[in-house]
Design an enzyme around this catalytic site. Structure first.
Site, mmCIF file in Angstrom:
data_model
loop_
_atom_site.group_PDB
_atom_site.id
_atom_site.type_symbol
_atom_site.label_atom_id
_atom_site.label_comp_id
_atom_site.label_asym_id
_atom_site.label_seq_id
_atom_site.Cartn_x
_atom_site.Cartn_y
_atom_site.Cartn_z
ATOM 1 N N LYS A 11 0.689 -1.290 -0.049
ATOM 2 C CA LYS A 11 0.032 -0.074 0.082
ATOM 3 C C LYS A 11 0.797 1.207 0.023
ATOM 4 O O LYS A 11 2.010 1.231 0.384
ATOM 5 C CB LYS A 11 -1.022 -0.014 1.199
ATOM 6 C CG LYS A 11 -1.963 -1.252 1.454
ATOM 7 C CD LYS A 11 -2.882 -1.027 2.120
ATOM 8 C CE LYS A 11 -3.843 -2.085 2.308
ATOM 9 N NZ LYS A 11 -5.166 -1.844 3.430
ATOM 10 N N TYR A 33 -12.516 -1.350 -3.973
ATOM 11 C CA TYR A 33 -13.001 -1.864 -2.727
ATOM 12 C C TYR A 33 -14.591 -1.818 -2.340
ATOM 13 O O TYR A 33 -15.139 -1.307 -1.404
ATOM 14 C CB TYR A 33 -12.268 -0.909 -1.498
ATOM 15 C CG TYR A 33 -10.823 -1.476 -1.196
ATOM 16 C CD1 TYR A 33 -10.613 -2.233 -0.263
ATOM 17 C CD2 TYR A 33 -9.903 -0.390 -1.602
ATOM 18 C CE1 TYR A 33 -9.431 -2.661 0.242
ATOM 19 C CE2 TYR A 33 -8.475 -0.998 -1.231
ATOM 20 C CZ TYR A 33 -8.522 -2.298 -0.282
ATOM 21 O OH TYR A 33 -7.038 -2.509 0.158
ATOM 22 N N ASN A 78 -2.214 0.203 6.916
ATOM 23 C CA ASN A 78 -1.711 -1.139 7.375
ATOM 24 C C ASN A 78 -0.696 -2.047 6.221
ATOM 25 O O ASN A 78 -0.524 -3.096 6.301
ATOM 26 C CB ASN A 78 -2.878 -1.875 7.763
ATOM 27 C CG ASN A 78 -3.628 -2.469 6.570
ATOM 28 O OD1 ASN A 78 -3.582 -1.774 5.571
ATOM 29 N ND2 ASN A 78 -4.668 -3.277 6.816
ATOM 30 N N HIS A 109 -2.238 -5.463 1.500
ATOM 31 C CA HIS A 109 -3.621 -6.146 1.469
ATOM 32 C C HIS A 109 -3.293 -7.452 0.947
ATOM 33 O O HIS A 109 -2.545 -7.998 0.389
ATOM 34 C CB HIS A 109 -4.484 -5.391 0.274
ATOM 35 C CG HIS A 109 -5.795 -5.909 0.023
ATOM 36 N ND1 HIS A 109 -6.729 -5.928 0.755
ATOM 37 C CD2 HIS A 109 -5.829 -6.954 -1.118
ATOM 38 C CE1 HIS A 109 -7.573 -6.537 -0.029
ATOM 39 N NE2 HIS A 109 -7.328 -7.237 -1.168
ATOM 40 N N GLU A 149 -9.792 -9.998 -7.753
ATOM 41 C CA GLU A 149 -8.980 -8.984 -7.586
ATOM 42 C C GLU A 149 -7.693 -8.959 -8.486
ATOM 43 O O GLU A 149 -7.283 -7.929 -9.042
ATOM 44 C CB GLU A 149 -8.262 -9.019 -6.054
ATOM 45 C CG GLU A 149 -9.621 -8.569 -5.025
ATOM 46 C CD GLU A 149 -9.149 -8.739 -3.634
ATOM 47 O OE1 GLU A 149 -10.001 -8.388 -2.647
ATOM 48 O OE2 GLU A 149 -7.944 -9.224 -3.302
HETATM 49 P P1 CMP Z 1 -7.479 -4.328 3.676
HETATM 50 O O1 CMP Z 1 -7.247 -5.699 3.965
HETATM 51 O O2 CMP Z 1 -6.910 -3.718 2.489
HETATM 52 O O3 CMP Z 1 -9.036 -4.358 3.384
HETATM 53 C C1 CMP Z 1 -9.895 -3.229 3.893
HETATM 54 C C2 CMP Z 1 -9.201 -2.137 4.374
HETATM 55 O O4 CMP Z 1 -9.989 -1.076 5.088
HETATM 56 C C3 CMP Z 1 -8.473 -2.851 5.538
HETATM 57 O O5 CMP Z 1 -7.302 -3.518 5.051
HETATM 58 C C4 CMP Z 1 -7.896 -1.491 6.439
HETATM 59 O O6 CMP Z 1 -6.869 -0.996 5.843
HETATM 60 C C5 CMP Z 1 -9.032 -0.612 6.100
HETATM 61 N N1 CMP Z 1 -9.909 -0.283 7.282
HETATM 62 C C6 CMP Z 1 -9.886 0.953 7.849
HETATM 63 N N2 CMP Z 1 -10.732 0.730 8.890
HETATM 64 C C7 CMP Z 1 -11.289 -0.334 9.001
HETATM 65 C C8 CMP Z 1 -12.297 -1.191 9.889
HETATM 66 N N3 CMP Z 1 -12.671 -0.249 10.969
HETATM 67 N N4 CMP Z 1 -12.347 -2.250 9.921
HETATM 68 C C9 CMP Z 1 -11.688 -3.046 8.650
HETATM 69 N N5 CMP Z 1 -10.656 -2.498 7.771
HETATM 70 C C10 CMP Z 1 -10.680 -1.241 7.907
#
Ligand code: CMP
Length: 141
Positions: A10, A50, A113, A116, A127
């Site tokens: 990311k 998303y 984070n 993904h 995806e």
């Molecule tokens: P990702 O695995 O990319 O899938 C969706 C993303 O939403 C997740 O990682 C997080 O980075 C982001 N995100 C932000 N807030 C939340 C939340 N409250 N719960 C889950 N995902 C979140």
């Protein structure tokens, strides 16, 4: 149980110069990289990718962040790839991630984070197809 998954390094991790270190973790964990490219998603692309989260409170923040800078998208192959990659990256929230996982070592927050990973075989296929055409998926063996 499929052997493909989709990963994103990311914008936070690319910006922090962690791309090489994360690439190394992918290879050391035994994944075969079928394709990888550095891209910068448009807001519309991030919203499309998303779309399953549309309407959730974090959707706008998530799509703005994912289109805020360069990201590396990857198609990965390994036996039981979805579960194996999720084990390698750790919990979505880095505060909950096990030591030695990518998110524990490189992520800063739930929103930023670092990486993904697909959550199912069906989503992995969708995806991968979102970013790569079939002829871009190259196997060395
Ligand atoms: P990702 O695995 O990319 O899938 C969706 C993303 O939403 C997740 O990682 C997080 O980075 C982001 N995100 C932000 N807030 C939340 C939340 N409250 N719960 C889950 N995902 C979140």
């Amino acid at each position: 149980m499929g052997n493909l998954t989709f990963a994103i390094i990311k914008p936070d991790a690319v910006k922090n110069n962690y791309t090489g270190l994360i690439y190394d973790r992918i290879l050391k964990a035994g994944f075969n990289i079928l394709s990888a490219k550095l891209t910068r998603m448009s807001l519309a692309q991030a919203e499309g990718f998303y779309s399953v989260h549309k309407g959730k409170p974090f959707y706008n923040e998530l799509t703005e962040f994912m289109s805020s800078g360069q990201a590396m998208v990857l198609a990965l192959r390994k036996e039981n790839a979805v579960a194996e990659w999720r084990k390698t990256i750790g919990a979505t929230n880095p505060a909950d991630a096990d030591s030695g996982t990518i998110r524990k070592d490189f992520a800063t927050s739930l929103g930023e984070n670092a990486v993904h990973g697909s959550d199912s075989d069906d989503n992995a296929i969708k995806e991968i197809a979102f970013f790569f055409s079939d002829c871009e998926l190259i196997s060395n063996n």
